[in-house]
Design an enzyme around this catalytic site. Sequence first.
Site, PDB file in Angstrom:
ATOM      1  N   TYR A 112      14.664  -0.704  22.792  1.00 34.91           N
ATOM      2  CA  TYR A 112      15.195  -0.098  21.573  1.00 34.91           C
ATOM      3  C   TYR A 112      16.452   0.693  21.902  1.00 34.91           C
ATOM      4  O   TYR A 112      16.498   1.428  22.884  1.00 34.91           O
ATOM      5  CB  TYR A 112      14.150   0.844  20.956  1.00 34.91           C
ATOM      6  CG  TYR A 112      14.676   1.701  19.823  1.00 34.91           C
ATOM      7  CD1 TYR A 112      14.617   1.250  18.506  1.00 34.91           C
ATOM      8  CD2 TYR A 112      15.251   2.956  20.072  1.00 34.91           C
ATOM      9  CE1 TYR A 112      15.110   2.028  17.467  1.00 34.91           C
ATOM     10  CE2 TYR A 112      15.746   3.735  19.033  1.00 34.91           C
ATOM     11  CZ  TYR A 112      15.671   3.262  17.741  1.00 34.91           C
ATOM     12  OH  TYR A 112      16.173   4.028  16.718  1.00 34.91           O
ATOM     13  N   GLU A 200      20.888   0.984  14.493  1.00 36.85           N
ATOM     14  CA  GLU A 200      19.601   0.786  15.165  1.00 36.85           C
ATOM     15  C   GLU A 200      19.467  -0.671  15.600  1.00 36.85           C
ATOM     16  O   GLU A 200      19.558  -1.579  14.774  1.00 36.85           O
ATOM     17  CB  GLU A 200      18.464   1.165  14.214  1.00 36.85           C
ATOM     18  CG  GLU A 200      17.098   1.175  14.867  1.00 36.85           C
ATOM     19  CD  GLU A 200      16.021   1.692  13.927  1.00 36.85           C
ATOM     20  OE1 GLU A 200      15.502   2.792  14.176  1.00 36.85           O
ATOM     21  OE2 GLU A 200      15.706   0.990  12.946  1.00 36.85           O
TER      22      GLU A 200
END
Length: 390
Positions: A112, A200
């Site tokens: 991530y 993101e």
Amino acid sequence: MKIHEYQAKAILARYGVPVPRGEMVTTRDEADAAARKLLSAGASGVVVKAQIHAGGRGKGGGVKLAKSAEEAAEIAGRMLGMNLVTQQTGPQGKKVQRLLIEETLPIARELYLGIVIDRTVGKAVFMASSSGGMEIEEVAARDPNAIVKQYIEPGIGLQAFQARQLAFRLGIRPALINQTVNFATALYNAFEATDASLAEINPFIVTADNRLFALDAKWNLDDNALFRHADLKELRDISEEDPLEVEASKYGLNYIKLDGNVGCMVNGAGLAMATMDIIKYAGGSPANFLDVGGGANTEQVTHAFEILLSDKNVRAVLINIFGGILRVDTLANGVVEAAHKTKINLPVVLRLEGTNVEQGREILKKSGLNFIVAQTMKDAAEKVVAAAKS
């Protein structure tokens, strides 16, 4: 302003962030053609991804793998027009009108990467985790230490040593450190250049053949900076937004729909928050947040009133105005005009203070309309909650 995944990936590619090959489609035939193009170019398979402004699409059935163009077309036919419900859409879901047909990649690791503005320190913060994928929210809630952070100094930007530290703490193999630094640097450059408020990449993947890709992308743009980005402003998809919020934006009004039954018209975000709090304290629940701002005119106030009343859940309206730049008599004229125009039959509670307050109260008094006037915010909240219940 939120944008779709395929739009975010176009931005990323422009700044040198590796993304899978793919194409946005809106029909089954386009999906078939896009899948055939990718498969003929060497893709081992394709993934069909619903394009909505919400996360959790995989769990909701909005991301499906296909081995052939025929299978991709069949999935696309089922997915287009479906009402996709995820944790972020709420029970009402969102209608799927666009799909992204994308090549599949040999995933070895899912990680991530994200950048967001930390307003407590006034800086962008780069966040990373070795636990990427669909469960990242649960990972962050369960173990906050699993999220690695690097704060970025304004005017300096992400430094190579910061990107290397992120890579080392993610457990990236030494042979891929430089590639990771380039990836993170390009991501930050895209974030800064587009005046984004959120970037993101989840998952950020390492492939079996040692390549890095942004397999998914969520991108929010700062509305206040869109005047600098005419091209990005065109990415807005109003079909993904609440119709009343879209209508309010046409008149320079800030409107956010909530789930209560008390409509709130205020001027200023701070007063709006205080108004919603005191309604809750009085046992009620706000139906919306409508800020007419400091310089609203009679026309804007009229439109604001119409928007409030368009919400079928509203059972009573609280108008809480402190007149500074927005004079109370201007507000009163707008309210009276809107009340006559909409033939309102809901109770309206007003708490007015500030510039020209006496003139404003006189306008309301002579209007012939049955407004409920309150003296304090507490008094106003109690009266509007009682009116909504009755």
